[in-house]
Design a protein around this motif. Structure first.
Motif, PDB file in Angstrom:
ATOM      1  N   ARG A 186     -10.828  -8.931 -20.297  1.00 28.84           N
ATOM      2  CA  ARG A 186     -10.236  -8.726 -21.625  1.00 28.84           C
ATOM      3  C   ARG A 186      -8.727  -9.325 -21.666  1.00 28.84           C
ATOM      4  N   HIS A 187      -7.865  -8.893 -20.499  1.00 32.40           N
ATOM      5  CA  HIS A 187      -6.518  -9.200 -20.578  1.00 32.40           C
ATOM      6  C   HIS A 187      -6.037 -10.600 -19.772  1.00 32.40           C
ATOM      7  N   ARG A 188      -7.275 -10.970 -19.114  1.00 30.16           N
ATOM      8  CA  ARG A 188      -7.119 -12.509 -18.205  1.00 30.16           C
ATOM      9  C   ARG A 188      -6.076 -11.985 -17.221  1.00 30.16           C
ATOM     10  N   GLN A 189      -6.207 -11.010 -16.310  1.00 32.42           N
ATOM     11  CA  GLN A 189      -5.391 -10.699 -15.467  1.00 32.42           C
ATOM     12  C   GLN A 189      -6.042 -11.073 -14.236  1.00 32.42           C
ATOM     13  N   TYR A 190      -6.183 -12.194 -13.889  1.00 37.28           N
ATOM     14  CA  TYR A 190      -7.143 -12.808 -12.698  1.00 37.28           C
ATOM     15  C   TYR A 190      -6.481 -12.606 -11.383  1.00 37.28           C
ATOM     16  N   ASP A 191      -5.232 -12.346 -11.472  1.00 40.78           N
ATOM     17  CA  ASP A 191      -4.609 -11.834 -10.158  1.00 40.78           C
ATOM     18  C   ASP A 191      -4.928 -10.760  -9.610  1.00 40.78           C
ATOM     19  N   ARG A 192      -5.725  -9.930 -10.282  1.00 37.93           N
ATOM     20  CA  ARG A 192      -6.135  -8.746  -9.837  1.00 37.93           C
ATOM     21  C   ARG A 192      -7.374  -8.799  -8.787  1.00 37.93           C
ATOM     22  N   LEU A 193      -8.088 -10.097  -8.892  1.00 36.42           N
ATOM     23  CA  LEU A 193      -9.035 -10.413  -7.962  1.00 36.42           C
ATOM     24  C   LEU A 193      -8.814 -10.849  -6.543  1.00 36.42           C
ATOM     25  N   ILE A 194      -7.232 -10.679  -6.339  1.00 38.77           N
ATOM     26  CA  ILE A 194      -6.854 -10.876  -4.872  1.00 38.77           C
ATOM     27  C   ILE A 194      -5.754  -9.741  -4.760  1.00 38.77           C
ATOM     28  N   THR A 195      -4.873  -9.155  -5.833  1.00 40.47           N
ATOM     29  CA  THR A 195      -3.982  -8.164  -5.310  1.00 40.47           C
ATOM     30  C   THR A 195      -4.589  -6.695  -4.961  1.00 40.47           C
ATOM     31  N   TYR A 196      -5.973  -6.449  -5.394  1.00 46.44           N
ATOM     32  CA  TYR A 196      -6.635  -5.479  -5.228  1.00 46.44           C
ATOM     33  C   TYR A 196      -6.650  -5.174  -3.627  1.00 46.44           C
ATOM     34  N   SER A 231       0.732  -1.294  -0.066  1.00 47.02           N
ATOM     35  CA  SER A 231      -0.135  -0.173   0.164  1.00 47.02           C
ATOM     36  C   SER A 231       0.944   1.184  -0.096  1.00 47.02           C
ATOM     37  N   TRP A 232       1.948   1.182   0.824  1.00 46.60           N
ATOM     38  CA  TRP A 232       2.658   2.247   0.988  1.00 46.60           C
ATOM     39  C   TRP A 232       3.526   2.639  -0.356  1.00 46.60           C
ATOM     40  N   MET A 233       3.863   1.529  -0.963  1.00 47.64           N
ATOM     41  CA  MET A 233       4.658   1.533  -2.409  1.00 47.64           C
ATOM     42  C   MET A 233       3.615   2.114  -3.601  1.00 47.64           C
ATOM     43  N   ALA A 234       2.435   1.709  -3.336  1.00 49.65           N
ATOM     44  CA  ALA A 234       1.360   2.063  -4.434  1.00 49.65           C
ATOM     45  C   ALA A 234       0.996   3.575  -4.131  1.00 49.65           C
ATOM     46  N   PHE A 235       0.997   4.150  -2.826  1.00 49.95           N
ATOM     47  CA  PHE A 235       0.680   5.425  -2.805  1.00 49.95           C
ATOM     48  C   PHE A 235       1.787   6.336  -3.354  1.00 49.95           C
ATOM     49  N   ASN A 236       2.842   5.941  -3.772  1.00 50.47           N
ATOM     50  CA  ASN A 236       4.002   6.537  -4.420  1.00 50.47           C
ATOM     51  C   ASN A 236       4.357   6.337  -5.941  1.00 50.47           C
ATOM     52  N   ASN A 237       3.622   5.224  -6.379  1.00 46.84           N
ATOM     53  CA  ASN A 237       3.854   4.436  -7.574  1.00 46.84           C
ATOM     54  C   ASN A 237       2.438   4.180  -8.294  1.00 46.84           C
ATOM     55  N   ARG A 238       2.151   5.153  -9.126  1.00 46.14           N
ATOM     56  CA  ARG A 238       0.939   4.952  -9.863  1.00 46.14           C
ATOM     57  C   ARG A 238       0.870   3.827 -10.610  1.00 46.14           C
ATOM     58  N   LYS A 239       1.909   3.523 -11.315  1.00 48.14           N
ATOM     59  CA  LYS A 239       1.978   2.271 -12.046  1.00 48.14           C
ATOM     60  C   LYS A 239       1.748   1.108 -11.462  1.00 48.14           C
ATOM     61  N   LEU A 240       2.369   0.955 -10.180  1.00 46.74           N
ATOM     62  CA  LEU A 240       2.136  -0.340  -9.484  1.00 46.74           C
ATOM     63  C   LEU A 240       0.627  -0.420  -8.989  1.00 46.74           C
ATOM     64  N   ALA A 241       0.143   0.916  -8.634  1.00 47.72           N
ATOM     65  CA  ALA A 241      -1.487   0.763  -8.110  1.00 47.72           C
ATOM     66  C   ALA A 241      -2.225   0.588  -9.427  1.00 47.72           C
ATOM     67  N   ARG A 253      -1.675  -1.338 -11.553  1.00 45.69           N
ATOM     68  CA  ARG A 253      -1.407  -2.949 -11.993  1.00 45.69           C
ATOM     69  C   ARG A 253      -2.258  -3.790 -10.983  1.00 45.69           C
ATOM     70  N   LEU A 254      -2.230  -3.358  -9.830  1.00 42.64           N
ATOM     71  CA  LEU A 254      -2.831  -4.226  -8.467  1.00 42.64           C
ATOM     72  C   LEU A 254      -4.319  -4.097  -8.393  1.00 42.64           C
ATOM     73  N   PHE A 311      -4.443  -5.842  -1.313  1.00 46.56           N
ATOM     74  CA  PHE A 311      -3.291  -5.421  -0.838  1.00 46.56           C
ATOM     75  C   PHE A 311      -2.563  -4.082  -1.065  1.00 46.56           C
ATOM     76  N   ILE A 312      -3.679  -3.154  -1.610  1.00 46.71           N
ATOM     77  CA  ILE A 312      -3.569  -1.754  -1.865  1.00 46.71           C
ATOM     78  C   ILE A 312      -4.514  -1.021  -1.213  1.00 46.71           C
TER      79      ILE A 312
END
Length: 207
Positions: free
Chosen positions: A38-48, A16-26, A28-29, A50-51
């Motif tokens: 569309r892009h089959r990024q199923y990990d987002r159903l979990i990674t959301y 979360s701290w990293m994503a506060f300062n890194n828009r690209k990371l935020a 992606r998660l 953690f930010i």
């Protein structure tokens, strides 16, 4: 000791701290339905989970997870003899709690969701099932856990229908339901324990 719970808190706080300062990371998660659809990024159903949106959002969730997660981890380790049960429960709670929102907004490019609130709700309601009369602090106001649960569910249903506050109340509700159902599936006798506890009010702070 609650090593897994502390690890979940640490990973969530760092990401979360990293994503506060890194828009690209935020970006992606975060849960963005088109990226899953569309892009089959199923990990987002979990990674959301953690930010977080900001420091108050993160701190509130992690304090709640610290106090109640350590107790649920201990219970699950005692029941199953494995330290894997609790993290499996937590990650599954992240997935299950967001599914209603994801399915509803699957084609909506403007929908975003983040934060551990759904999984934290699962942990909290698992605890309430075991200790319904424990006094907990709700914004520094003490209340029996079962009273808080009734208010929480009612408020979440009302706000979900009303909308407009940018909080994912359906994730809170789905997470709470999952926490209860997971505990009952793991040990059905817990329901009788819950009824017995309700019938014998005992007040005191959890810890």
């Amino acid at each position: 000791m609650s090593p897994v719970n502390l690890l979940l808190i640490a990973v969530t706080a760092i990401l979360s701290w990293m994503a506060f300062n890194n828009r690209k990371l935020a970006d992606r998660l975060i849960l963005w339905p088109p990226a899953v659809d569309r892009h089959r990024q199923y990990d987002r159903l979990i990674t959301y989970g953690f930010i977080h949106a900001d420091w108050p959002h993160l701190i509130f969730n992690m304090i709640t997870l610290f106090f109640f997660g350590r107790q649920i981890e201990a219970v699950m380790v005692a029941m199953t003899g494995s330290y894997l049960t609790y993290p499996a429960f937590y990650l599954a709670a992240l997935l299950v709690s967001i599914l209603p929102s994801y399915l509803k907004n699957q084609k909506n490019p403007n929908y975003l969701s983040l934060g551990a609130s759904g999984a934290v709700s699962a942990v909290l309601f698992a605890f309430i099932l075991l200790s319904p009369w424990t006094t907990i602090l709700v914004f520094i106001i003490p209340a029996p856990a079962i009273v808080y649960a009734v208010f929480y569910v009612g408020y979440s249903i009302w706000m979900e229908r009303r909308g407009g506050d940018r909080i994912n109340h359906s994730a809170h509700l789905a997470g709470a339901a999952f926490g209860v159902l997971f505990m009952l599936a793991m040990r059905p006798q817990i329901f009788n324990h819950f009824l017995a506890e309700l019938a014998n009010p005992r007040f005191g702070f959890g810890g």
